[in-house]
Design an enzyme around this catalytic site. Sequence first.
Site, PDB file in Angstrom:
ATOM      1  N   LYS A  34       2.642  53.419 -15.578  1.00 40.39           N
ATOM      2  CA  LYS A  34       3.885  52.495 -15.979  1.00 40.39           C
ATOM      3  C   LYS A  34       5.441  52.776 -15.339  1.00 40.39           C
ATOM      4  CE  LYS A  34       4.346  53.455 -20.737  1.00 40.39           C
ATOM      5  NZ  LYS A  34       4.013  52.802 -22.234  1.00 40.39           N
ATOM      6  N   GLY A  39       4.671  62.317 -13.631  1.00 39.69           N
ATOM      7  CA  GLY A  39       5.154  63.528 -14.605  1.00 39.69           C
ATOM      8  C   GLY A  39       5.301  63.311 -15.930  1.00 39.69           C
ATOM      9  N   LYS A  51      14.941  72.108 -20.128  1.00 43.80           N
ATOM     10  CA  LYS A  51      15.201  73.536 -19.719  1.00 43.80           C
ATOM     11  C   LYS A  51      16.177  73.688 -18.907  1.00 43.80           C
ATOM     12  CE  LYS A  51      12.512  73.890 -22.603  1.00 43.80           C
ATOM     13  NZ  LYS A  51      11.708  72.963 -23.353  1.00 43.80           N
ATOM     14  N   GLU A 188      16.184  73.395 -29.685  1.00 45.52           N
ATOM     15  CA  GLU A 188      16.357  73.679 -28.309  1.00 45.52           C
ATOM     16  C   GLU A 188      17.479  72.645 -28.090  1.00 45.52           C
ATOM     17  OE1 GLU A 188      12.107  74.610 -26.267  1.00 45.52           O
ATOM     18  OE2 GLU A 188      13.169  72.759 -25.764  1.00 45.52           O
ATOM     19  N   GLU A 204      16.639  69.494 -42.370  1.00 38.46           N
ATOM     20  CA  GLU A 204      15.213  69.603 -42.354  1.00 38.46           C
ATOM     21  C   GLU A 204      14.507  69.372 -43.636  1.00 38.46           C
ATOM     22  OE1 GLU A 204      12.787  70.316 -40.251  1.00 38.46           O
ATOM     23  OE2 GLU A 204      11.445  70.372 -41.949  1.00 38.46           O
ATOM     24  N   VAL A 238      17.609  62.744 -44.484  1.00 40.21           N
ATOM     25  CA  VAL A 238      18.623  61.817 -44.304  1.00 40.21           C
ATOM     26  C   VAL A 238      18.169  60.653 -44.705  1.00 40.21           C
ATOM     27  CG1 VAL A 238      20.236  60.920 -42.418  1.00 40.21           C
ATOM     28  CG2 VAL A 238      19.742  63.226 -42.407  1.00 40.21           C
ATOM     29  N   ALA A 322       2.744  70.857 -23.203  1.00 37.64           N
ATOM     30  CA  ALA A 322       2.258  70.374 -21.925  1.00 37.64           C
ATOM     31  C   ALA A 322       1.134  71.248 -21.411  1.00 37.64           C
ATOM     32  CB  ALA A 322       3.664  70.608 -20.748  1.00 37.64           C
ATOM     33  N   HIS A 323       1.319  72.389 -21.466  1.00 42.35           N
ATOM     34  CA  HIS A 323      -0.127  73.181 -21.006  1.00 42.35           C
ATOM     35  C   HIS A 323      -1.164  73.008 -21.598  1.00 42.35           C
ATOM     36  CE1 HIS A 323       2.801  75.293 -23.800  1.00 42.35           C
ATOM     37  NE2 HIS A 323       1.660  75.903 -24.149  1.00 42.35           N
ATOM     38  N   HIS A 446       8.480 101.025 -17.480  1.00 44.85           N
ATOM     39  CA  HIS A 446       9.931 101.393 -18.359  1.00 44.85           C
ATOM     40  C   HIS A 446      11.135 101.389 -17.582  1.00 44.85           C
ATOM     41  CE1 HIS A 446      12.634 103.402 -21.158  1.00 44.85           C
ATOM     42  NE2 HIS A 446      12.800 104.176 -20.123  1.00 44.85           N
TER      43      HIS A 446
END
Length: 467
Positions: A34, A39, A51, A188, A204, A238, A322-323, A446
Amino acid sequence: MASYDLVVIGSGPGGYVCAIRAAQLGMKVAVVEKWSTFGGTCLNIGCIPSKALLYASELFEEAGHKFDKMGIKVSKPELDLPTLLKFKDQAVDGNVKGVAFLFKKNKIEAFQGVGRVLGTGRVEVKAADGKTQVVETKNIVIASGSDVAKLKGIEIDEKRVVSSEGALKLGKVPAKLLVIGAGVIGLELGSVWRRLGAEVTVVEFLDRILPGMDGEVARQFQRILEKQGITFKLGAKVTSVDASVKLLKAQIEPAAGGAAQTLDADVVLVAIGRVPVTDGLGLKEAGVALDNRGRVVVDPHFATNVAGIYAIGDVIAGPLLAHKAEDEGVAVAEILAGQAGHVNYDAIPAVVYTSPEVASVGKTEEELKQAGIAYNVGKFPFTANGRAKSNQATDGFVKFLADAKTDRVLGVHMVGVEVGEMIHECAVLMEFGGSAEDLARTCHAHPTRSEAVKEAALAVGKRSIHI
Ligand code: FAD
Ligand code: NAI
C-alpha cells in the site's frame, strides 16, 4: 483475471523475502504493497533510517569528544542537521530501490494498493485512485507488519509529540527530549538525539530498562547510558502531555500510584511498543482468527485457520524483529513448495544498536531460573580484553549461560562496542547445539574483541586465561 501461485500482502522484510524465496522455488508470485515504496517499516521508517542516524550521530560525538584524547586535533564539529537527515534519506532510498530491483530480477509482480483478503484464493487490490481489481492465487501470505502503539490520552502529531516515525525526521535538535518507554526504540533514538545535543529523560513504567533482555546486562547498560548523560525515571508513567503551551508539559506519576510531577519538554517521543496491522485486510470477514492481542494466529507451519491463508512477521506472535520476519518468510515459502521450512526461535539474535551495543541470543538468566533449568555462568569483561584496552573502549562484558549437566549453550548476552556483530558466532554455536567447551576450544584471532567471547566460554569451566 491475473492468477498466481502466491500473493503476499506487505513488502516488509517478511513479505519481500518470502516473495523472493517463493520465486526462487519456481512459484508465480505477486506482492501487494500500500505504500509507494517497498521494504515496509524496516527499510522506510525503522531499522535502516534509525541505523543511519545512529551511525552519523556516533561519529559526530566521537569527533567532538574522543578524537582529542587520541591526539587528533580537529575543530569542534558543527551539526548540519538537514545534511545528516539527507544522509539517512539516501540510506532509505538505496535500500527500498534495492527491493524493487530484486522484485524485477525474480519476476515478481508488484501491485501498488491496499490488499484485502476475499477468502481462500482471492485478493482485492485497491489502488490510490480508488480503482479495484481482484487477483486469484493458490496461496496468500499476510505480512502486514506492525504499527506504533498509542498511549491513551496522548495525541501524536509527529512534530512535537512524536512516534519513532517523527523522531527520525525532527527538523531541529530538541533542547529537552522526553522519551516514554525504555525499550529498544526509546534507547536507540534517545541516544541519537542526546549525541546531537538534546537533554534526554526516559520514563519507563517498569523498574528496569529493556524488558526481555538479561537483567544484569540491562543494569550495566543503564549505568553506561547514565554516564553518557541520559536520565532515567523508572517505575513511572506519563499520564498526560499538555501541548497547548509553548513548552510541552508532561505529567508523570509513579507506576504504583502517588504524587504526580510535571516535566517540561520540547519533544515527547512515545515508544511503548507496536501493535499488529490487521485493519482493512478483510480478515474478520474471511474468518481468520486473531489472538487476544490482535495478532494473526498461525500453526507451526504459519498456516491460519483458513485454508490457503498464511501469516508471518510482526503481525504474528514473537519478537518484532526484521530478521525473524525474514526467516519466517523463507520458511513459509519453502513449506508451500513442499520443503521443510523451519525457524529456530531459540537462536534468534537481538541487538540494540546504541554505543556500546547490546546483543543477545537464547535464554536470559531470568528465563532459565523461571523454567527451573540448572545452568553455569561464564563471564568476561572487556576491561581484560587486549583490543578493547588498546582502543580504550572497555565498557561491558560477555556472559555465557550453559546447561549445568550437558554444557550446551542456552544463552549468550553481551554489552560492549561491536557486540552486534560478535553475537553471531554464538547464534551459529547454538544452532548446532554446541557447548561452551566447543567455543572455548575454537581459535580466535588476536587481538580481537571476539576473544572476550572465547574467554567467557572458558569462564564457564572456570578457566579464563586473561583474568
Ligand atoms: P513491516 O516491515 O511492518 O511491513 C509491512 C508492510 O505491509 C508495510 O510496507 C505496509 O505498508 C504493508 N501493508 C500493511 N497492510 C497492507 C495492506 N492491507 N495492503 C498492502 N500492504 C499492506 N528490527 C530489527 O530487527 N532491527 C532493527 O534495527 C530494527 N529497528 C527498528 C527501528 C524502528 C524505529 C522500528 C519502528 C522498528 C525497527 N525494527 C527493527 C523492527 C522491524 O522494523 C520489524 O520487525 C519488521 O519491519 C517487521 O517486518 P514485517 O515484514 O513483518 O512488517
Ligand atoms: P519495546 O517493547 O521494546 O519497549 C517499550 C517499552 O515501553 C517497554 O520497556 C515498556 O515497559 C514501556 N512502556 C509501555 N507502556 C508504558 C507507559 N505507559 N509508560 C512508560 N513506559 C511504558 O517497544 P519499542 O521500543 O516501541 O519498539 C517496538 C519494537 O520494535 C520492539 O519490540 C523491537 O523488537 C523493535 N525494534 C527493534 C530494534 C532492534 O532490533 N534494534 C530497534 C527498534 C525497534
